[in-house]
Design a protein around this motif. Structure first.
Motif, PDB file in Angstrom:
ATOM      1  N   VAL A 132      -6.809  72.223  12.313  1.00  0.00           N
ATOM      2  CA  VAL A 132      -7.007  71.514  13.573  1.00  0.00           C
ATOM      3  C   VAL A 132      -6.060  70.329  13.571  1.00  0.00           C
ATOM      4  O   VAL A 132      -6.026  69.549  12.615  1.00  0.00           O
ATOM      5  CB  VAL A 132      -8.471  71.043  13.727  1.00  0.00           C
ATOM      6  CG1 VAL A 132      -8.643  70.256  15.015  1.00  0.00           C
ATOM      7  CG2 VAL A 132      -9.422  72.225  13.678  1.00  0.00           C
ATOM      8  N   SER A 133      -5.257  70.206  14.626  1.00  0.00           N
ATOM      9  CA  SER A 133      -4.264  69.147  14.707  1.00  0.00           C
ATOM     10  C   SER A 133      -4.308  68.513  16.089  1.00  0.00           C
ATOM     11  O   SER A 133      -4.744  69.142  17.059  1.00  0.00           O
ATOM     12  CB  SER A 133      -2.875  69.739  14.440  1.00  0.00           C
ATOM     13  OG  SER A 133      -1.889  68.730  14.452  1.00  0.00           O
ATOM     14  N   ASN A 134      -3.833  67.267  16.185  1.00  0.00           N
ATOM     15  CA  ASN A 134      -3.825  66.611  17.487  1.00  0.00           C
ATOM     16  C   ASN A 134      -2.598  65.722  17.629  1.00  0.00           C
ATOM     17  O   ASN A 134      -1.936  65.384  16.654  1.00  0.00           O
ATOM     18  CB  ASN A 134      -5.114  65.825  17.707  1.00  0.00           C
ATOM     19  CG  ASN A 134      -5.284  64.710  16.718  1.00  0.00           C
ATOM     20  OD1 ASN A 134      -4.599  63.694  16.803  1.00  0.00           O
ATOM     21  ND2 ASN A 134      -6.201  64.872  15.773  1.00  0.00           N
ATOM     22  N   THR A 185      -6.347  74.220  17.695  1.00  0.00           N
ATOM     23  CA  THR A 185      -6.888  74.866  16.507  1.00  0.00           C
ATOM     24  C   THR A 185      -5.999  76.078  16.270  1.00  0.00           C
ATOM     25  O   THR A 185      -5.766  76.873  17.189  1.00  0.00           O
ATOM     26  CB  THR A 185      -8.344  75.303  16.717  1.00  0.00           C
ATOM     27  OG1 THR A 185      -9.115  74.165  17.084  1.00  0.00           O
ATOM     28  CG2 THR A 185      -8.908  75.938  15.457  1.00  0.00           C
ATOM     29  N   ASP A 214      -8.476  65.473  25.255  1.00  0.00           N
ATOM     30  CA  ASP A 214      -9.328  64.369  25.673  1.00  0.00           C
ATOM     31  C   ASP A 214      -8.731  63.787  26.950  1.00  0.00           C
ATOM     32  O   ASP A 214      -7.504  63.674  27.078  1.00  0.00           O
ATOM     33  CB  ASP A 214      -9.371  63.275  24.606  1.00  0.00           C
ATOM     34  CG  ASP A 214     -10.078  63.723  23.329  1.00  0.00           C
ATOM     35  OD1 ASP A 214     -10.886  64.669  23.385  1.00  0.00           O
ATOM     36  OD2 ASP A 214      -9.811  63.108  22.275  1.00  0.00           O
ATOM     37  N   ARG A 241      -5.185  62.770  24.485  1.00  0.00           N
ATOM     38  CA  ARG A 241      -4.967  63.405  23.187  1.00  0.00           C
ATOM     39  C   ARG A 241      -5.017  64.919  23.370  1.00  0.00           C
ATOM     40  O   ARG A 241      -5.939  65.441  23.964  1.00  0.00           O
ATOM     41  CB  ARG A 241      -6.021  62.970  22.179  1.00  0.00           C
ATOM     42  CG  ARG A 241      -5.784  63.559  20.783  1.00  0.00           C
ATOM     43  CD  ARG A 241      -6.575  62.858  19.711  1.00  0.00           C
ATOM     44  NE  ARG A 241      -6.340  61.427  19.636  1.00  0.00           N
ATOM     45  CZ  ARG A 241      -5.309  60.857  18.986  1.00  0.00           C
ATOM     46  NH1 ARG A 241      -4.445  61.595  18.340  1.00  0.00           N
ATOM     47  NH2 ARG A 241      -5.175  59.553  18.959  1.00  0.00           N
ATOM     48  N   TYR A 242      -3.993  65.593  22.857  1.00  0.00           N
ATOM     49  CA  TYR A 242      -3.891  67.050  22.890  1.00  0.00           C
ATOM     50  C   TYR A 242      -4.371  67.579  21.549  1.00  0.00           C
ATOM     51  O   TYR A 242      -3.984  67.054  20.504  1.00  0.00           O
ATOM     52  CB  TYR A 242      -2.442  67.480  23.108  1.00  0.00           C
ATOM     53  CG  TYR A 242      -1.844  66.974  24.398  1.00  0.00           C
ATOM     54  CD1 TYR A 242      -1.821  67.772  25.533  1.00  0.00           C
ATOM     55  CD2 TYR A 242      -1.302  65.692  24.477  1.00  0.00           C
ATOM     56  CE1 TYR A 242      -1.260  67.311  26.714  1.00  0.00           C
ATOM     57  CE2 TYR A 242      -0.751  65.216  25.657  1.00  0.00           C
ATOM     58  CZ  TYR A 242      -0.733  66.033  26.769  1.00  0.00           C
ATOM     59  OH  TYR A 242      -0.193  65.574  27.941  1.00  0.00           O
ATOM     60  N   LYS A 243      -5.202  68.633  21.575  1.00  0.00           N
ATOM     61  CA  LYS A 243      -5.755  69.173  20.330  1.00  0.00           C
ATOM     62  C   LYS A 243      -5.552  70.684  20.287  1.00  0.00           C
ATOM     63  O   LYS A 243      -5.727  71.372  21.291  1.00  0.00           O
ATOM     64  CB  LYS A 243      -7.250  68.885  20.239  1.00  0.00           C
ATOM     65  CG  LYS A 243      -7.596  67.415  20.272  1.00  0.00           C
ATOM     66  CD  LYS A 243      -9.101  67.238  20.283  1.00  0.00           C
ATOM     67  CE  LYS A 243      -9.486  65.791  20.390  1.00  0.00           C
ATOM     68  NZ  LYS A 243     -10.937  65.609  20.421  1.00  0.00           N
ATOM     69  N   TRP A 293      -7.094  75.464  22.579  1.00  0.00           N
ATOM     70  CA  TRP A 293      -6.345  74.331  23.135  1.00  0.00           C
ATOM     71  C   TRP A 293      -7.349  73.447  23.858  1.00  0.00           C
ATOM     72  O   TRP A 293      -8.041  73.924  24.755  1.00  0.00           O
ATOM     73  CB  TRP A 293      -5.319  74.794  24.160  1.00  0.00           C
ATOM     74  CG  TRP A 293      -4.404  75.905  23.769  1.00  0.00           C
ATOM     75  CD1 TRP A 293      -4.737  77.191  23.489  1.00  0.00           C
ATOM     76  CD2 TRP A 293      -2.988  75.835  23.639  1.00  0.00           C
ATOM     77  NE1 TRP A 293      -3.622  77.918  23.192  1.00  0.00           N
ATOM     78  CE2 TRP A 293      -2.529  77.105  23.285  1.00  0.00           C
ATOM     79  CE3 TRP A 293      -2.074  74.811  23.812  1.00  0.00           C
ATOM     80  CZ2 TRP A 293      -1.190  77.381  23.084  1.00  0.00           C
ATOM     81  CZ3 TRP A 293      -0.736  75.087  23.613  1.00  0.00           C
ATOM     82  CH2 TRP A 293      -0.302  76.358  23.243  1.00  0.00           C
ATOM     83  N   ALA A 310       1.394  68.683  18.793  1.00  0.00           N
ATOM     84  CA  ALA A 310       0.223  68.917  17.945  1.00  0.00           C
ATOM     85  C   ALA A 310       0.435  70.143  17.062  1.00  0.00           C
ATOM     86  O   ALA A 310       0.094  70.144  15.874  1.00  0.00           O
ATOM     87  CB  ALA A 310      -1.031  69.086  18.804  1.00  0.00           C
TER      88      ALA A 310
END
Length: 71
Positions: A10-12, A58, A46, A54-56, A43, A20
């Protein structure tokens, strides 16, 4: 025969989904050898004041299983 193992990362990023992904892949590359592919499985973002803050992502990271031949 070739066997791969898959882990979940998991990255952001505050910049973009692409950033990300790149950051997650770069971090995985610090401890994994032989990365052969990634799959983005989720995808999300926030949101504050109708703006993405914030883009996240997995992702599943696949890498070749190496066998220790020195016994």
């Amino acid at each position: 025969m070739s066997v791969a193992k898959v882990i979940e990362i998991v990255s952001n990023s505050e910049k973009s989904f692409d950033d990300a992904i790149q950051q997650g892949l770069a971090e995985a590359a610090h401890s994994l050898r032989g990365i052969s592919g990634i799959e983005i499985v989720n995808w999300t973002a926030d949101v504050e004041n109708n703006q993405i803050t914030r883009y996240k992502v997995t992702m599943h990271v696949a890498f070749k299983v190496e066998h220790n031949t020195t016994a």
